[in-house]
Scaffold this motif. Structure first.
Motif, PDB file in Angstrom:
ATOM      1  N   HIS A  23       1.013  -1.225  -0.063  1.00 20.69           N
ATOM      2  CA  HIS A  23      -0.030  -0.009  -0.083  1.00 20.69           C
ATOM      3  C   HIS A  23       0.718   1.398   0.116  1.00 20.69           C
ATOM      4  O   HIS A  23       1.989   0.830   0.024  1.00 20.69           O
ATOM      5  CB  HIS A  23      -0.195   0.113   1.545  1.00 20.69           C
ATOM      6  N   TRP A  68       1.182   4.409   1.536  1.00 20.32           N
ATOM      7  CA  TRP A  68       0.936   6.009   2.159  1.00 20.32           C
ATOM      8  C   TRP A  68       1.726   7.381   2.058  1.00 20.32           C
ATOM      9  O   TRP A  68       3.040   7.068   2.617  1.00 20.32           O
ATOM     10  CB  TRP A  68       0.551   5.635   3.495  1.00 20.32           C
ATOM     11  N   TRP A  94      -7.468   6.595   7.307  1.00 20.65           N
ATOM     12  CA  TRP A  94      -6.560   5.570   5.605  1.00 20.65           C
ATOM     13  C   TRP A  94      -6.495   4.184   6.330  1.00 20.65           C
ATOM     14  O   TRP A  94      -7.219   3.073   5.122  1.00 20.65           O
ATOM     15  CB  TRP A  94      -5.281   6.569   5.559  1.00 20.65           C
ATOM     16  N   ARG A  98      -9.884   1.956   6.054  1.00 18.78           N
ATOM     17  CA  ARG A  98     -10.042   2.175   4.835  1.00 18.78           C
ATOM     18  C   ARG A  98      -9.659   1.282   3.918  1.00 18.78           C
ATOM     19  O   ARG A  98     -10.037   0.375   2.694  1.00 18.78           O
ATOM     20  CB  ARG A  98     -10.474   3.214   3.743  1.00 18.78           C
ATOM     21  N   THR A  99      -7.719   0.956   3.848  1.00 17.06           N
ATOM     22  CA  THR A  99      -6.829  -0.310   3.054  1.00 17.06           C
ATOM     23  C   THR A  99      -6.952  -1.578   3.997  1.00 17.06           C
ATOM     24  O   THR A  99      -7.060  -2.418   2.910  1.00 17.06           O
ATOM     25  CB  THR A  99      -6.078   1.225   2.371  1.00 17.06           C
ATOM     26  N   LEU A 100      -6.635  -1.180   5.031  1.00 18.28           N
ATOM     27  CA  LEU A 100      -5.878  -2.385   5.698  1.00 18.28           C
ATOM     28  C   LEU A 100      -7.305  -3.169   5.911  1.00 18.28           C
ATOM     29  O   LEU A 100      -6.725  -4.980   5.704  1.00 18.28           O
ATOM     30  CB  LEU A 100      -5.378  -2.159   6.610  1.00 18.28           C
ATOM     31  N   LYS A 111      -9.959  -3.701   4.052  1.00 21.22           N
ATOM     32  CA  LYS A 111     -10.254  -4.213   3.032  1.00 21.22           C
ATOM     33  C   LYS A 111      -9.993  -6.000   3.148  1.00 21.22           C
ATOM     34  O   LYS A 111     -10.878  -6.999   2.005  1.00 21.22           O
ATOM     35  CB  LYS A 111     -10.606  -3.495   2.084  1.00 21.22           C
ATOM     36  N   GLN A 144      -5.668  -4.647  -5.933  1.00 23.17           N
ATOM     37  CA  GLN A 144      -5.607  -4.233  -4.191  1.00 23.17           C
ATOM     38  C   GLN A 144      -5.734  -2.455  -4.182  1.00 23.17           C
ATOM     39  O   GLN A 144      -6.023  -1.924  -3.665  1.00 23.17           O
ATOM     40  CB  GLN A 144      -4.954  -4.740  -2.611  1.00 23.17           C
ATOM     41  N   GLN A 145      -4.761  -1.903  -4.783  1.00 15.69           N
ATOM     42  CA  GLN A 145      -3.778  -0.998  -4.677  1.00 15.69           C
ATOM     43  C   GLN A 145      -3.957   0.072  -5.343  1.00 15.69           C
ATOM     44  O   GLN A 145      -3.407   1.204  -5.608  1.00 15.69           O
ATOM     45  CB  GLN A 145      -2.007  -1.266  -5.030  1.00 15.69           C
ATOM     46  N   PRO A 198      -9.396  -0.089  -6.580  1.00 16.20           N
ATOM     47  CA  PRO A 198     -10.516  -1.287  -4.801  1.00 16.20           C
ATOM     48  C   PRO A 198     -11.641  -0.518  -5.857  1.00 16.20           C
ATOM     49  O   PRO A 198     -12.318  -1.113  -4.328  1.00 16.20           O
ATOM     50  CB  PRO A 198     -10.072   0.033  -3.903  1.00 16.20           C
ATOM     51  N   GLN A 256     -17.332  -2.553   4.235  1.00 15.77           N
ATOM     52  CA  GLN A 256     -17.178  -1.577   4.530  1.00 15.77           C
ATOM     53  C   GLN A 256     -17.061  -0.519   4.515  1.00 15.77           C
ATOM     54  O   GLN A 256     -17.237   0.567   5.124  1.00 15.77           O
ATOM     55  CB  GLN A 256     -15.974  -1.097   3.283  1.00 15.77           C
TER      56      GLN A 256
END
Length: 268
Positions: free
Chosen positions: A4, A6, A104, A107-109, A111, A123-124, A127, A138
């Motif tokens: 991911h 950031w 963040w 919402r990201t991890l 999923k 995924q990256q 989404p 989610q």
């Protein structure tokens, strides 16, 4: 391996159960060292907190997993070295880092934990291609997080949202909802109006009327959730997820801390 982004940093996560060298890393685990470093913080500062120690011990007890399996230290693996943690710990770490990073991370991890199969590139980079049921779940998790709902209630909302979008998930979801309700032991400490009435010598109807007049709850137009706590009432009660008798449907009830009975006694 999922990577991911950031800001200008990379944070790795396991999309499926796998191995890094001699270490077995479960699905969803995140490189916590990279999380802290990406925000110019030291993971050690988070780990040494008393609140972190208490949280890890409680989580270990609740999940039946030793801390050594929730927090895995890996050395000598170049870019993958560092401390890998369970996704719930990663979210707690993100909360410590900053509000922005917490949003963040949610919402990201998480999923990864809501999908049965993850394609790293999707995924990256895309989404938005997640299944609608995953998106609905989610969204419910995010709403529950921002609203400050209890974890079990938020989880129930996420499951219900996924079922509405994809009814085929209902059999598996029913089992999950039952497990959530059973393991949420802390809710047992909260009293129903009937329980309060037995302690103060009133009927459940009278208890509800008293709570309304005392400004601790208010009536709604929703038959499934007839009462909700006021701002004042939130220090005494909370919405609790439960399984309805005779069915496997999730219901939400307003229940109260035992000490609320003191208010009834003081008013007499």
């Amino acid at each position: 391996m999922l990577t991911h982004s950031w800001r200008n940093s990379e944070i790795q996560q396991m999309p499926q159960d796998g191995e890094i060298g001699k270490y077995s890393i479960p699905k969803g685990y995140v490189n916590a060292t990279q999380m802290a470093k990406a925000n110019k913080k030291l993971l050690a500062d988070y780990v040494r907190l008393k609140s972190t120690t208490e949280y890890l011990q409680a989580l270990s007890h609740d999940m039946g997993i030793p801390i050594s399996s929730l927090v895995i230290d890996i050395s000598g693996r170049a870019n993958s070295q560092g401390t890998w943690v369970h996704p719930e710990i990663a979210i707690d770490l993100a909360r410590w880092v900053s509000v922005e990073f917490r949003i963040w991370a949610n919402r990201t991890l998480m999923k990864v934990m809501l999908t049965t199969q993850v394609e790293p590139i999707q995924q990256q980079e895309s989404p938005h291609k997640l299944l609608p049921s995953h998106e609905a779940a989610q969204l419910a998790l995010l709403v529950g997080e921002f609203a400050g709902l209890e974890k079990s209630l938020t989880a129930q909302l996420a499951v219900n949202a996924a079922i509405r979008v994809n009814p085929a998930l209902k059999p598996a979801a029913d089992e999950l909802k039952t497990a959530i309700a059973i393991t949420n032991v802390s809710d047992d400490a909260y009293l129903k109006p009937t329980d309060i009435g037995e302690k103060v010598g009133m009927s459940a109807v009278a208890v509800n009327n008293w709570l309304v007049h005392a400004g601790l709850q208010y009536r709604t137009d929703d038959k499934k959730i007839p009462y909700r706590p006021t701002d004042s009432g939130k220090q005494w009660g909370r919405m609790v997820a439960a399984i309805a008798k005779g069915s496997n449907q999730t219901v939400f009830q307003l229940r109260w801390l035992p000490k609320v009975t003191q208010l009834f006694n003081e008013s007499n």
